[in-house]
Design a protein around this motif. Structure first.
Motif, PDB file in Angstrom:
ATOM      1  N   UNK A  20       0.848  -1.196   0.000  1.00 45.97           N
ATOM      2  CA  UNK A  20       0.000   0.000   0.000  1.00 45.97           C
ATOM      3  C   UNK A  20       0.884   1.247   0.000  1.00 45.97           C
ATOM      4  N   UNK A  21       0.993   1.903  -1.154  1.00 49.24           N
ATOM      5  CA  UNK A  21       1.825   3.108  -1.318  1.00 49.24           C
ATOM      6  C   UNK A  21       3.195   2.902  -0.673  1.00 49.24           C
ATOM      7  N   UNK A  22       3.957   1.863  -1.096  1.00 48.81           N
ATOM      8  CA  UNK A  22       5.188   1.521  -0.364  1.00 48.81           C
ATOM      9  C   UNK A  22       6.312   2.534  -0.508  1.00 48.81           C
ATOM     10  N   UNK A  23       6.182   3.484  -1.445  1.00 50.45           N
ATOM     11  CA  UNK A  23       7.289   4.425  -1.684  1.00 50.45           C
ATOM     12  C   UNK A  23       6.899   5.894  -1.573  1.00 50.45           C
ATOM     13  N   UNK A  24       5.689   6.186  -1.088  1.00 51.14           N
ATOM     14  CA  UNK A  24       5.185   7.565  -1.076  1.00 51.14           C
ATOM     15  C   UNK A  24       6.107   8.534  -0.341  1.00 51.14           C
ATOM     16  N   UNK A  25       6.638   8.115   0.802  1.00 53.57           N
ATOM     17  CA  UNK A  25       7.448   9.044   1.619  1.00 53.57           C
ATOM     18  C   UNK A  25       8.935   9.002   1.273  1.00 53.57           C
ATOM     19  N   UNK A  26       9.304   8.298   0.186  1.00 49.16           N
ATOM     20  CA  UNK A  26      10.721   8.103  -0.125  1.00 49.16           C
ATOM     21  C   UNK A  26      11.183   8.919  -1.329  1.00 49.16           C
ATOM     22  N   UNK A  27      12.494   9.156  -1.393  1.00 49.53           N
ATOM     23  CA  UNK A  27      13.098   9.846  -2.536  1.00 49.53           C
ATOM     24  C   UNK A  27      13.051   8.957  -3.772  1.00 49.53           C
ATOM     25  N   UNK A  28      13.261   9.568  -4.950  1.00 50.96           N
ATOM     26  CA  UNK A  28      13.153   8.810  -6.197  1.00 50.96           C
ATOM     27  C   UNK A  28      14.158   7.665  -6.278  1.00 50.96           C
ATOM     28  N   UNK A  29      15.402   7.880  -5.798  1.00 47.21           N
ATOM     29  CA  UNK A  29      16.398   6.806  -5.867  1.00 47.21           C
ATOM     30  C   UNK A  29      16.009   5.656  -4.940  1.00 47.21           C
ATOM     31  N   UNK A  30      15.507   5.996  -3.736  1.00 54.89           N
ATOM     32  CA  UNK A  30      15.043   4.962  -2.803  1.00 54.89           C
ATOM     33  C   UNK A  30      13.797   4.265  -3.341  1.00 54.89           C
TER      34      UNK A  30
END
Length: 526
Positions: free
Chosen positions: A177-187
């Motif tokens: 569920x939105x696993x990358x919303x709070x992360x930077x593009x590289x992460x």
């Protein structure tokens, strides 16, 4: 082979007076990735939670023809049988790892809990599995990570721990569920590539919930589009993106940020930063040479012209927000910051307070940046009253009504409170508050990262219209390169407290000089 079949899934409140999901049907095959896309409130997360009935039965009422998992109708399972599936055969990665991990338990304890519940109680095997799964998810410093509490880890490390916990039992289905919303593009790219690798290794099926269409396009086989709890469109990735049928799907696809500012010549310089350094004391000592500092900014030089937008990009910890706070004179720094040829560091407290109306900030989270105790009128008039104490109520009303009109909101909303607005409306109010001071410079710190693509597009267009009308300069901070490209005239790239590259927007994207900039652009799916 179908591993999951959902037919006519409906969710309403207990009283059956309001529907949250209506007649949702889809199929998931073994080894396949299904993307569920839609704006906030469309029912994406509810769909994921309903598969193993993780919804509060005192609030929600769930009905379905069937939810078949490995040809077993788990919709009819009792709580005991559902518990044997949750986290074991069907696992879920939740949106915000800081909230979903237990803050008072170490990573080791939390992974042990999952293994004890579903696999074994043999402590040697538990330790072996914990070490193996953390290393598989890219957390190679096993001892340090496993003995850490969640707050001691970075956002990317926390998300990897969540993935480790969710796949330690080798589930058949993983719901992300939105696993990358709070992360930077590289992460983001690292986490999604990790999920893809684990999916292929285990022949696992993946349900990827997101509002980022480009992300879903790169990783999903089939896509389900939701809007207001209804199944708008369902098909293969190719069908959805190349031959969309529904008007809403077409609107979603066309709302991806496009270039909305034009190349132009700027005549007057507004902001100039020379040799800016900023350090934070991390270890104090009576002796000066024994003190230890963390360098947040190092030798920063940049300028901003009147009516221009500069984009500041970089991953977490690169110094973006520290730069914003330094410009706002909220941190101690070395170097010089000139606004309209005035060195802000040389101003006394009275002069600095007087000059603050020339530079304002719009924060990342519209939910926490507005006081819940003040009405919109009180929020907008607070700054005005602090500079003009004898201003009449009539004039305050007129100014507030005008500000609401400027940001596309109705003046009748002035007497409402922040909780009565959507995320996009709250961000418009935050922009109106910044405009109330008639500033020359507005710093925008990730102003669209918490918003859906449709709302994001509207906010960006609003900002450009206001800039053209009032010749405002923007310092736009973001890790989303698609947004930065859309609104910036020039871009500065920050890495590890230094500027590694700067140029006008077209040149940065067409001819990046550093490997770091190239990796940022590649990670953003350009």
């Amino acid at each position: 082979m179908n591993i999951l079949e959902v037919e006519n899934l409906n969710i309403s409140n207990k009283e059956k007076t309001k529907n949250f999901l209506q007649n949702i049907s889809f199929v998931l095959r073994r080894g396949e990735t299904l993307g569920i896309v839609g704006e906030s409130g469309s029912g994406k997360t509810l769909t994921g939670l309903s598969l193993t009935q993780l919804l509060d039965k005192d609030i929600f009422s769930l009905t379905a023809n069937h939810i078949l998992f490995n040809n077993n109708n788990i919709y009819e399972y009792d709580e005991k049988n559902l518990q044997s599936i949750r986290g074991n055969r069907i696992s879920m990665i939740f949106q915000e790892p800081m909230l979903s991990l237990n803050p008072v338990q170490t990573v080791r304890t939390q992974i042990h809990e999952v293994i004890k519940l579903h696999i074994t109680k043999d402590i040697n095997l538990i330790n072996e599995l914990t070490k193996s799964i953390l290393i598989r998810t890219g957390l190679n410093d096993f001892e340090k990570i496993s003995n850490s509490y969640p707050h001691m880890l970075s956002g990317g490390q926390r998300q990897r721990v969540m993935i480790a916990m969710s796949i330690v039992c080798n589930p058949d289905i993983l719901i992300a569920d939105e696993p990358t919303t709070a992360l930077d593009v590289t992460l983001q790219a690292q986490i999604l590539d990790l999920l893809k690798m684990l999916k292929n290794e285990n022949n696992m099926s993946l349900i990827l919930i997101s509002h980022d269409l480009d992300l879903v396009r790169n990783y999903a086989d089939n896509i389900l589009i939701l809007n207001k709890g209804e199944n708008i469109e369902y098909g293969t990735c190719d069908e959805i993106f190349n031959h969309p049928k529904h008007r809403y799907t077409k609107e979603l696809i066309s709302s991806r940020p496009k270039r909305i500012v034009q190349k132009q010549i700027f005549k007057k310089n507004l902001l100039k930063i020379k040799n800016l350094d900023c350090k934070f004391l991390i270890k104090n000592s009576l002796f000066r040479n024994k003190r230890k500092y963390f360098t947040a900014l190092q030798d920063i030089c940049m300028h901003l012209n009147e009516g221009e937008t500069i984009g500041i990009v970089g991953e977490s910890g690169s110094g973006k927000t520290t730069l914003a706070l330094s410009i706002l004179q909220l941190l101690n720094y070395n170097g010089d910051i000139f606004l309209n040829n005035t060195n802000l560091k040389n101003l006394n407290s009275y002069e600095l307070r007087k000059s603050r109306k020339d530079f304002q900030i719009v924060f990342q989270d519209p939910y926490s940046s507005l006081s819940p105790r003040l009405s919109v009128k009180e929020i907008l008039s607070e700054g005005i009253k602090s500079f003009e104490q004898n201003i009449s109520d009539y004039k305050i009303n007129k100014i507030c009504e005008s500000l609401m009109e400027e940001v596309g909101l109705d003046k009748t909303m002035l007497y409402r409170y922040p909780h009565q607005f959507s995320g996009g409306q709250r961000q418009r109010i935050a922009i109106a508050r910044a405009l109330s001071m008639k500033p020359k410079l507005i710093i925008l710190d990730e102003p669209t990262s918490a918003l859906d693509v449709l709302v994001q597009k509207n906010i960006l267009e609003l900002l450009v219209n206001l800039q053209q009308k009032y010749l405002i300069s923007y310092c736009f901070i973001s890790h989303d390169l698609k947004v930065i490209r859309s609104i910036s005239h020039r871009i500065y790239v920050l890495k590890e407290s230094k500027i590694v590259e700067f140029n006008d927007t077209d040149n940065i994207f067409s001819n990046p000089k550093t490997e770091y900039t190239k990796s940022l652009i590649k990670s953003s799916y350009f």
